[in-house]
Design an enzyme around this catalytic site. Sequence first.
Site, mmCIF file in Angstrom:
data_model
loop_
_atom_site.group_PDB
_atom_site.id
_atom_site.type_symbol
_atom_site.label_atom_id
_atom_site.label_comp_id
_atom_site.label_asym_id
_atom_site.label_seq_id
_atom_site.Cartn_x
_atom_site.Cartn_y
_atom_site.Cartn_z
ATOM 1 C CE LYS A 97 130.068 11.707 52.180
ATOM 2 N NZ LYS A 97 130.949 12.573 51.375
ATOM 3 C CB SER B 61 130.817 10.948 47.777
ATOM 4 O OG SER B 61 131.414 11.799 48.725
ATOM 5 C CB SER C 6 132.075 14.842 48.025
ATOM 6 O OG SER C 6 132.591 13.871 47.163
#
Lengths: 481, 95
Positions: free
Chosen positions: A72, A148, A172
Site C-alpha cells: 500500500k 482504504s 481499511s
Amino acid sequence: MELNALTAHQLLKEIAAGGSGSRDIVSGLVARNKQLNQRVKGYVRLDDSGESLIDDRSSGSGVLKGIPISVKDNICTKGLNTECCSQILQGFKPPYDATVIRKLKQAGVCVFGAKTNMDEFAFGSSTENSCFGPTSNPWNLECVPGGSSGGSAAVVASDQAVWALGSDTGGSIRQPASFCGVVGMKPTYGRVSRYGLIAFASSLDQIGPITKDTRDCAILMNAISGHDPLDSTSVDIEVPDFTESLTGDIKGLKIGIPKEYFVEGLDKEVKAVIEEAMEKLKSLGAKCLPVSLPHTEYAVPVYYIIATAEASSNLARFDGVQYGLRNKDLKQGLIDMYKRTRQEGFGQEAKRRIILGTFVLSHGYYDAYYLRALKVRTLIKQDFDRAFRDVDCLITPTSPTPAFRIGERIKDPLKMYLSDIFTISANLSGIPAISVPAGFTRKGLPVGLQILSEPFTEGMLLRVAHAFEQNTPWHKEKPKL
Amino acid sequence: MQIKEDTLNYLAHLGRIELEAQESKILSGQLKDILDFIDQLKKVDIKDVSATSHILSISNVLRDDLSGESLTREDALKNAPVKEGNFFVVPKVIE
C-alpha cells in the site's frame, strides 16, 4: 494454473521443487498487470508495460525467498515512491524502509515497485479519495473495491499480486477484503510495528496482510509480527507460529453472535450469507451463542472524533518544508506558504478531517467531544472484555452491504462513514479481526465473514477462518476479467 | 450543530489550510450533518467512566541514551522541495 494465480505457499512449493523461480513469478505478474491494470487500476505509478522496479535487496536466504509482495502507498519503501496517494507527498522517496518491509526483505521477499492505490492518507472506505482516481472492483468494474486498502485487495483478487500489505484504522483491510473476496486481517494493536507506516490515527492504525487464503495470511503474519524498539507502542510478547493454528478443528469452540450487528441497515443477502456461515460453523462442531455488545451504535461517532483528532495532529507535518509539494509563491510569508501548500496538496476528505479534528480538540469543545469520545471508547472496549468471558470469538458480517457503485456515496461523507460500522469497534478496542470470503450475492459480489477475538489471539481467528475456508468453496472463486 | 463562518475560518487557520469560499460553504453543511450525528454520544452515561486514550497498558517506553546510526544529512535533505547547501529553505520569517 498460471503462476500469478497461485498463493505464496503454492509458489514456495513450486520453487522448492525447482519448477519455477522468482523471475518466472514476476514476469507472470507483469503480464497480468499489462493486461489488467488499466481496467482495475489497483496499482499507481505503473506504466502500460505493467513492469515496475522490483526491490529485491534482501539478505538472500529467507524462508520466503523469491516471493514478491505488493504494498500500500502509505508504507515506506526505501527509494520507492510512497505518496499516500496524495498530491502533498508527490515524489516522496523514503530514505528508509518500514520495519515490516525490512523484515520481509530479510525473509527473502521482493517488493513490487508500483504501490497499491488507496484513499488519500487512508481517509475513506472506497478508494475513491485517491489523487490517482478510483480503483475498480475486479468482480464488477463499476463498483468500488472498498477502502482504504482497495488497491491491495483488488490486485490480490485479480491475481495481479501474490499477496499484499494494507493498513487498517477503522476497517481499511477487512472491508476491501470483504468486497473483493479475499482474506484480510487486522492484527492486535501492537502486534505489528507501525514504524514506517505514514500515520493516520496513531492509536488505531495497524499494518496487516491481504491474501488469497488463510494459510498465506498465517505465513505473512509470521513474517511481519514482533516487537520493534522503533515503535514505542509495539508489544514485547511472544509470536507463535501462526501456521500451527491451521488445524481445521473447531469442535467445541464457543462462537458469539452479537445481536447488535444484525439490525436494520444490514443487507438481506449479506445477512443470509452470514446465517449460512453460522450453520456451517455449527456443522463443524462449534457452538453459536447470542451475545450483546450494547455500545456498538456509538462506535462510528466515537471513531470520527478520535480518528480525525489524531489525523489533524499527524498531518501537521505536511508543511511544504521537508518533503513533497511546496507552493512556490515567493512573496508570501511562512504561514501563508503552509496554508497554500496544504490547500493545493490535500484533497477534500483530508481537509474535512483536519477541520473536524481541529474542532473536537479546540478550546471549549475538547471536553464535550474528544474527552467524551475517549470515555465511550472505554465502554466499547468493556463490551468486548465482557463478551470474551463467555465465548472464544465473535462472528459478524464484515460490512453491512456488498460493494457499492463508484460515485454512489462520495458526495455524502456521513453515508460513507457508515460503511465501516461493523469494523470500527475492533480498532477502538485494539482487538484482532479477520475477514474471510463467505459467499456471493445474486449479482455475483463477494460477501465477507468477520471473526473477532481477544488481544493477541490471532491464532484463534486463523483457526476458525481456516476451518471455514477449507469446508467452503468461496476462496477458490475467481473474478472473470 | 452549525459551525459559524468565523469559527470555520478560525479552525482552518489553526489547521493551516486556506479555504476557498465555495469550499467553506460545502464544508460547513457537511460538518453540520456529521456533528448532528456525533451528538448521539450525549445520550451515553459516562459518569465515573475513565478515558481510554490508548488501549495498551504500556507507558513511557525508554531506551538507553546511546548514539546510533541515523539519517545522513544528504538523505534527510533529499526530499526537500527547496533547499540550499545544508539547509531547508523557508520563506522569510523575521520582518
